[in-house]
Motif scaffolding. Structure first.
Motif, PDB file in Angstrom:
ATOM      1  N   GLY A 120       0.787  -1.234   0.000  1.00 54.92           N
ATOM      2  CA  GLY A 120       0.000   0.000   0.000  1.00 54.92           C
ATOM      3  C   GLY A 120       0.812   1.274   0.000  1.00 54.92           C
ATOM      4  N   GLN A 121       2.146   1.168   0.006  1.00 54.11           N
ATOM      5  CA  GLN A 121       3.018   2.346   0.012  1.00 54.11           C
ATOM      6  C   GLN A 121       3.617   2.584  -1.374  1.00 54.11           C
ATOM      7  OE1 GLN A 121       5.051   2.730   4.282  1.00 54.11           O
ATOM      8  NE2 GLN A 121       5.677   0.856   3.242  1.00 54.11           N
ATOM      9  N   ILE A 122       3.711   3.863  -1.749  1.00 56.25           N
ATOM     10  CA  ILE A 122       4.311   4.240  -3.026  1.00 56.25           C
ATOM     11  C   ILE A 122       5.802   4.480  -2.816  1.00 56.25           C
ATOM     12  CG2 ILE A 122       4.365   5.978  -4.851  1.00 56.25           C
ATOM     13  CD1 ILE A 122       1.437   6.590  -4.183  1.00 56.25           C
ATOM     14  N   VAL A 123       6.626   3.905  -3.679  1.00 52.13           N
ATOM     15  CA  VAL A 123       8.071   4.113  -3.633  1.00 52.13           C
ATOM     16  C   VAL A 123       8.500   4.721  -4.960  1.00 52.13           C
ATOM     17  CG1 VAL A 123      10.339   3.061  -3.348  1.00 52.13           C
ATOM     18  CG2 VAL A 123       8.369   2.135  -2.091  1.00 52.13           C
ATOM     19  N   THR A 124       9.250   5.825  -4.907  1.00 52.65           N
ATOM     20  CA  THR A 124       9.756   6.458  -6.124  1.00 52.65           C
ATOM     21  C   THR A 124      11.078   7.134  -5.816  1.00 52.65           C
ATOM     22  OG1 THR A 124       9.160   7.888  -7.990  1.00 52.65           O
ATOM     23  CG2 THR A 124       8.597   8.700  -5.790  1.00 52.65           C
ATOM     24  N   ARG A 125      11.917   7.252  -6.805  1.00 54.47           N
ATOM     25  CA  ARG A 125      13.249   7.829  -6.607  1.00 54.47           C
ATOM     26  C   ARG A 125      13.142   9.293  -6.176  1.00 54.47           C
ATOM     27  NH1 ARG A 125      18.306   5.914  -9.078  1.00 54.47           N
ATOM     28  NH2 ARG A 125      19.917   7.541  -8.895  1.00 54.47           N
ATOM     29  N   ALA A 126      14.004   9.711  -5.258  1.00 52.29           N
ATOM     30  CA  ALA A 126      14.010  11.093  -4.779  1.00 52.29           C
ATOM     31  C   ALA A 126      14.507  12.039  -5.872  1.00 52.29           C
ATOM     32  CB  ALA A 126      14.889  11.210  -3.538  1.00 52.29           C
ATOM     33  N   LEU A 127      14.113  13.296  -5.775  1.00 52.62           N
ATOM     34  CA  LEU A 127      14.544  14.295  -6.745  1.00 52.62           C
ATOM     35  C   LEU A 127      16.036  14.557  -6.638  1.00 52.62           C
ATOM     36  CD1 LEU A 127      11.684  16.948  -6.510  1.00 52.62           C
ATOM     37  CD2 LEU A 127      11.968  15.138  -8.213  1.00 52.62           C
ATOM     38  N   SER A 128      16.675  14.693  -7.806  1.00 56.53           N
ATOM     39  CA  SER A 128      18.089  15.035  -7.913  1.00 56.53           C
ATOM     40  C   SER A 128      18.339  15.357  -9.378  1.00 56.53           C
ATOM     41  CB  SER A 128      18.975  13.856  -7.476  1.00 56.53           C
ATOM     42  OG  SER A 128      18.908  12.804  -8.424  1.00 56.53           O
ATOM     43  N   SER A 129      19.599  15.579  -9.736  1.00 61.23           N
ATOM     44  CA  SER A 129      19.916  15.814 -11.145  1.00 61.23           C
ATOM     45  C   SER A 129      19.855  14.531 -11.968  1.00 61.23           C
ATOM     46  CB  SER A 129      21.309  16.442 -11.284  1.00 61.23           C
ATOM     47  OG  SER A 129      22.300  15.575 -10.755  1.00 61.23           O
ATOM     48  N   ASP A 130      19.608  13.388 -11.302  1.00 63.52           N
ATOM     49  CA  ASP A 130      19.523  12.107 -12.014  1.00 63.52           C
ATOM     50  C   ASP A 130      18.211  11.914 -12.751  1.00 63.52           C
ATOM     51  OD1 ASP A 130      22.056  11.277 -11.208  1.00 63.52           O
ATOM     52  OD2 ASP A 130      21.305  10.316  -9.395  1.00 63.52           O
ATOM     53  N   ILE A 131      17.173  12.653 -12.338  1.00 67.80           N
ATOM     54  CA  ILE A 131      15.853  12.474 -12.954  1.00 67.80           C
ATOM     55  C   ILE A 131      15.214  13.831 -13.227  1.00 67.80           C
ATOM     56  CG2 ILE A 131      15.503  10.269 -11.781  1.00 67.80           C
ATOM     57  CD1 ILE A 131      13.437  11.715  -9.972  1.00 67.80           C
ATOM     58  N   LEU A 132      14.235  13.807 -14.118  1.00 65.44           N
ATOM     59  CA  LEU A 132      13.435  15.005 -14.364  1.00 65.44           C
ATOM     60  C   LEU A 132      12.488  15.225 -13.186  1.00 65.44           C
ATOM     61  CD1 LEU A 132      12.677  17.220 -16.452  1.00 65.44           C
ATOM     62  CD2 LEU A 132      10.824  15.702 -17.170  1.00 65.44           C
ATOM     63  N   HIS A 133      12.373  16.463 -12.770  1.00 63.17           N
ATOM     64  CA  HIS A 133      11.467  16.803 -11.679  1.00 63.17           C
ATOM     65  C   HIS A 133      10.056  16.929 -12.266  1.00 63.17           C
ATOM     66  CE1 HIS A 133      14.994  18.641  -9.162  1.00 63.17           C
ATOM     67  NE2 HIS A 133      15.295  17.473  -9.706  1.00 63.17           N
ATOM     68  N   GLY A 134       9.389  15.791 -12.382  1.00 62.08           N
ATOM     69  CA  GLY A 134       8.109  15.721 -13.084  1.00 62.08           C
ATOM     70  C   GLY A 134       7.029  16.576 -12.440  1.00 62.08           C
ATOM     71  N   ILE A 135       6.309  17.312 -13.270  1.00 58.34           N
ATOM     72  CA  ILE A 135       5.195  18.122 -12.775  1.00 58.34           C
ATOM     73  C   ILE A 135       4.026  17.222 -12.392  1.00 58.34           C
ATOM     74  CG2 ILE A 135       3.595  19.994 -13.322  1.00 58.34           C
ATOM     75  CD1 ILE A 135       6.639  20.724 -13.039  1.00 58.34           C
TER      76      ILE A 135
ATOM     77  N   ALA B 239      -4.551  11.916   0.369  1.00 62.81           N
ATOM     78  CA  ALA B 239      -5.431  10.746   0.479  1.00 62.81           C
ATOM     79  C   ALA B 239      -4.914   9.732   1.501  1.00 62.81           C
ATOM     80  CB  ALA B 239      -5.579  10.088  -0.888  1.00 62.81           C
ATOM     81  N   GLN B 240      -3.897  10.149   2.282  1.00 61.25           N
ATOM     82  CA  GLN B 240      -3.328   9.314   3.353  1.00 61.25           C
ATOM     83  C   GLN B 240      -2.604   8.076   2.819  1.00 61.25           C
ATOM     84  OE1 GLN B 240      -3.547  10.678   6.520  1.00 61.25           O
ATOM     85  NE2 GLN B 240      -4.477  12.329   5.340  1.00 61.25           N
ATOM     86  N   ILE B 241      -2.048   8.183   1.606  1.00 63.97           N
ATOM     87  CA  ILE B 241      -1.224   7.114   1.058  1.00 63.97           C
ATOM     88  C   ILE B 241       0.235   7.446   1.358  1.00 63.97           C
ATOM     89  CG2 ILE B 241      -0.531   5.866  -1.018  1.00 63.97           C
ATOM     90  CD1 ILE B 241      -3.232   6.613  -2.252  1.00 63.97           C
TER      91      ILE B 241
END
Length: 288
Positions: free
Chosen positions: A196-211, A223-225
């Motif tokens: 039930g938990q979302i895991v995603t890479r933290a912001l850095s210069s390695d990825i685009l800071h998606g809108i 939504a308490q996720i």
């Protein structure tokens, strides 16, 4: 529409067949340009403020002059949507450093005007995309891009090559892997769901800071996720309950297979489905 699209080029609204850019433009010669893609739902712009802010940041990182105000940018977007009668679709915007009159690695002086291009694409099934109900398949691909992925530049050759690698492998997309961990998709941010938990890479210069990423994670937290920002591997993703990607043209898109291994049941999971519904619902409420 049967008639030519109306596009915007350097202060003018023109037929797509009349718009011309110099062969000496640095966007053409050096990929010295940035871009943004804003979704349109019900004839209104989604996450416009986020895209406008990221555009300003990208231009600032490359020291390209911002050519006009945010209000003017919004007016241009709305006018193109109106003239091209876009109900569901996209507005593409690109700003290059401009045309210095010849090819030179040295940046031109401040008196060179940036080249500003905008055009629309009608996508009638943007909200009810068939892939959203079936999910997509991805393969892992070594991340060989430059290290400033946080700047949304037009140098998209390697992501395009990765898309073709995925197509050749019978998949829909690729997930880039660097130092054993997933960075992002070819044109989207990557996520897994576990317990039930979302895991995603933290912001850095390695990825685009998606809108879309920023907006979705805000909605998820409201939504308490639980959201955890950390690295994850392909192997961890293959053993997750669910996986999905986010992007301006895909919203929330379930991933049901990674490198030939089914994720969970092999069908879109409840968290991803709910997040897509929530995102579209909130976008409709907040679109401008």
């Amino acid at each position: 529409m049967d008639r030519d699209r109306i596009v915007y080029l350097n202060g003018e609204y023109l037929s797509e067949t009349e718009a011309k850019v110099s062969i000496f433009d640095r966007g053409f010669l050096f990929a010295d340009a940035v871009y943004e893609v804003t979704s349109v739902i019900d004839g209104k712009l989604v996450d416009f403020e986020g895209h406008a802010a990221r555009l300003e940041r990208s231009l600032g990182e490359l020291v390209i002059r911002y050519p006009f105000s945010r209000d003017t940018l919004l007016t241009i977007h709305r006018e193109l949507v109106r003239q091209n009668e876009i109900v569901e679709g996209l507005v593409y915007m690109q700003i290059s450093r401009g045309n210095p009159g010849d090819r030179d690695f040295i940046f031109p002086t401040d008196d060179v005007q940036p080249t500003v291009v905008l055009f629309t694409q009608s996508v009638p099934n943007l909200v009810d995309a068939p892939k959203a109900s079936a999910g997509i398949k991805v393969i892992s691909i070594a991340d060989l891009r430059w290290s400033r992925r946080d700047i949304k530049t037009v140098q998209l050759l390697y992501p395009s090559m990765a898309k073709m690698m995925a197509k050749k492998a019978g998949a829909d997309d690729g997930w880039f892997v660097q130092d054993g961990f997933v960075t992002e998709g070819t044109a989207n941010n990557a996520y897994i769901v576990k317990n039930g938990q979302i895991v995603t890479r933290a912001l850095s210069s390695d990825i685009l800071h998606g809108i879309t990423r920023a907006t979705l994670l805000q909605y998820a937290r409201e939504a308490q996720i639980n959201v955890i920002e950390r690295n994850f591997s392909i192997e961890e993703a293959q053993h997750a309950d669910e996986a999905f990607v986010t992007g301006a043209s895909t919203f929330v898109m379930p991933v049901v297979e990674i490198d030939g291994r089914k994720i969970g049941s092999g069908t879109p999971g409840p968290v991803g489905r709910r997040l897509r519904e929530l995102y579209i619902e909130e976008c409709r409420r907040n679109a401008v």
